[in-house]
Design an enzyme around this catalytic site. Structure first.
Site, PDB file in Angstrom:
ATOM      1  CE  LYS A  69      -3.361  -0.959  -0.734  1.00  0.00           C
ATOM      2  NZ  LYS A  69      -3.628  -1.569  -2.065  1.00  0.00           N
ATOM      3  CG  HIS A  91       4.429  -6.105  -1.324  1.00  0.00           C
ATOM      4  ND1 HIS A  91       4.696  -4.808  -1.679  1.00  0.00           N
ATOM      5  CD2 HIS A  91       3.138  -6.339  -1.698  1.00  0.00           C
ATOM      6  CE1 HIS A  91       3.621  -4.292  -2.260  1.00  0.00           C
ATOM      7  NE2 HIS A  91       2.676  -5.192  -2.282  1.00  0.00           N
ATOM      8  CB  SER A 112      -3.761   2.561   2.052  1.00  0.00           C
ATOM      9  OG  SER A 112      -3.858   1.986   0.784  1.00  0.00           O
TER      10      SER A 112
HETATM   11  P1  A3P Z   1      -5.078   4.644  -1.100  1.00  0.00           P
HETATM   12  O1  A3P Z   1      -5.682   3.370  -0.603  1.00  0.00           O
HETATM   13  O2  A3P Z   1      -4.643   5.546   0.017  1.00  0.00           O
HETATM   14  O3  A3P Z   1      -5.929   5.370  -2.086  1.00  0.00           O
HETATM   15  P2  A3P Z   1      -0.088  -0.313  -3.747  1.00  0.00           P
HETATM   16  O4  A3P Z   1      -0.058  -0.216  -5.226  1.00  0.00           O
HETATM   17  O5  A3P Z   1       1.258  -0.390  -3.117  1.00  0.00           O
HETATM   18  O6  A3P Z   1      -1.029  -1.376  -3.290  1.00  0.00           O
HETATM   19  O7  A3P Z   1      -0.645   1.091  -3.212  1.00  0.00           O
HETATM   20  C1  A3P Z   1      -1.989   1.427  -3.381  1.00  0.00           C
HETATM   21  C2  A3P Z   1      -2.166   2.876  -2.962  1.00  0.00           C
HETATM   22  O8  A3P Z   1      -1.555   3.723  -3.949  1.00  0.00           O
HETATM   23  C3  A3P Z   1      -3.643   3.271  -2.892  1.00  0.00           C
HETATM   24  O9  A3P Z   1      -3.731   4.262  -1.870  1.00  0.00           O
HETATM   25  C4  A3P Z   1      -3.847   3.848  -4.288  1.00  0.00           C
HETATM   26  O10 A3P Z   1      -4.958   4.695  -4.418  1.00  0.00           O
HETATM   27  C5  A3P Z   1      -2.535   4.621  -4.464  1.00  0.00           C
HETATM   28  N1  A3P Z   1      -2.247   4.916  -5.873  1.00  0.00           N
HETATM   29  C6  A3P Z   1      -2.235   4.074  -6.920  1.00  0.00           C
HETATM   30  N2  A3P Z   1      -1.990   4.729  -8.071  1.00  0.00           N
HETATM   31  C7  A3P Z   1      -1.840   6.032  -7.735  1.00  0.00           C
HETATM   32  C8  A3P Z   1      -1.593   7.220  -8.493  1.00  0.00           C
HETATM   33  N3  A3P Z   1      -1.450   7.206  -9.810  1.00  0.00           N
HETATM   34  N4  A3P Z   1      -1.503   8.394  -7.810  1.00  0.00           N
HETATM   35  C9  A3P Z   1      -1.647   8.438  -6.470  1.00  0.00           C
HETATM   36  N5  A3P Z   1      -1.893   7.347  -5.703  1.00  0.00           N
HETATM   37  C10 A3P Z   1      -1.993   6.154  -6.329  1.00  0.00           C
END
Ligand code: A3P
Length: 299
Positions: A56, A112, A142
């Site tokens: 996340k 991860h 998140s």
């Molecule tokens: P939130 O749940 O706070 O919205 P991962 O890819 O490591 O699982 O992380 C997911 C998090 O990154 C989520 O956060 C998601 O919305 C955010 N995220 C993914 N793409 C993004 C982007 N282009 N810009 C900003 N945040 C992004």
């Protein structure tokens, strides 16, 4: 991309159980523990590039940026397959390892894993790794919503419950504190670019440039603008190749919350209580005091 491969990986993820085990003291899904010897003996190739992070932290975002840099901004190519197929998530599902082992170089791979569990082959090959780190309060929130949505993870219960699990590191992939500190220390010994989610939100163009330089790709401003536009939250939210909408609800139930949920710095303020915040700060100050790391929880 062979649709059968996508079907296979989706089926495998659907069959994952949310039982937990441990690898060297780090909590991990039992299905990962079972395959650990194969995962740990994975063989890197020259030219591999890896995106690593605590869950996340903006992994999918960075992954899309790196893929587009490697594809020199070719958006059509970036749409060739869902992100979990074109960028195999090494420790998640046997099919990911099979895809990784048969895909042509240069490969972009995702992990991860905390730094001490990284397959040694990556250090032997001096693989370039981009590590993305996100402030722990937003990461916690998140991860909490993600647990509610991802049917392969254990039920997090109420936020109050998950809050304590997260702080004590009793969640999948272990302690956020150990993860970010471990990778921070490792960056002085290996080819690791350490990037902060908050910096990416603040100035994505600047951070994309850093990644381009690290990957030794000299791309034009026009290409950079294309990458910037294609990897914005708004674009990624509606892109089925990265928003995980191709996964059935039995794997990711996005009726609970979207994968592309908020994409902001500071959403923790809408979720953590005043007393939780005080407790969090106490633990943070204790654990991070001598780390040399500084996370921003608001911009
Ligand atoms: P939130 O749940 O706070 O919205 P991962 O890819 O490591 O699982 O992380 C997911 C998090 O990154 C989520 O956060 C998601 O919305 C955010 N995220 C993914 N793409 C993004 C982007 N282009 N810009 C900003 N945040 C992004």
């Amino acid at each position: 991309m062979d649709p059968k491969v996508i079907e296979k990986i989706v089926q495998e993820m659907g069959a994952f159980s949310s039982d937990m085990g441990e690898i060297e003291g780090v909590p991990m899904l039992q299905d990962i523990c079972k395959e650990w010897d194969t995962i740990h003996s994975f063989q890197a190739r020259d030219g591999d590039v890896v995106v690593a992070s605590y869950p996340k932290s903006g992994t999918t975002w960075m992954q899309e940026i790196m893929d587009l840099i490697l594809q020199e901004g070719d958006v059509e190519k970036s749409l060739r397959a869902p992100c979990f197929v074109k960028v195999p998530f090494l420790e998640m599902a046997k099919t990911s390892l099979e895809i990784a082992n048969t895909m042509p170089s240069p490969r972009l791979l995702k992990i991860h894993l905390p730094v001490q569990l990284v397959p040694p082959t990556f250090w032997e090959k001096n693989t370039k790794i981009v590590y993305v780190a996100r402030n722990p309060k937003d990461c916690l929130v998140s991860y909490y919503y993600f647990h509610k949505m991802d049917q392969t993870l254990p039920d997090p219960g109420p936020l109050e419950n998950f809050f304590h699990l997260f702080l004590s590191g009793k969640v999948s992939w272990g302690s956020w504190f150990d993860h970010v500190i471990g990778w921070w220390k490792a960056k002085d010994r290996h080819q690791i670019l350490y990037v902060f989610y908050e910096d990416m939100i603040e100035d994505p163009q600047r951070e994309i440039r850093k990644v381009m330089t690290f990957l030794e790709k000299d791309l034009s401003d026009e290409v950079l603008q294309k990458i910037l536009q294609h990897t914005s939250f708004k674009s990624m939210k509606k892109n089925p190749m990265v928003n995980f909408s191709v996964l059935p609800t039995s794997v990711f139930d996005q009726s609970v919350t979207s994968f592309m949920r908020k994409g902001q710095v500071g959403d923790w303020k809408n979720n953590l209580s005043v007393s939780q915040n005080i407790l969090f700060d106490e633990e943070y100050n204790k654990r991070m005091a001598s780390s040399g790391l500084n996370f921003r929880t608001e911009l």
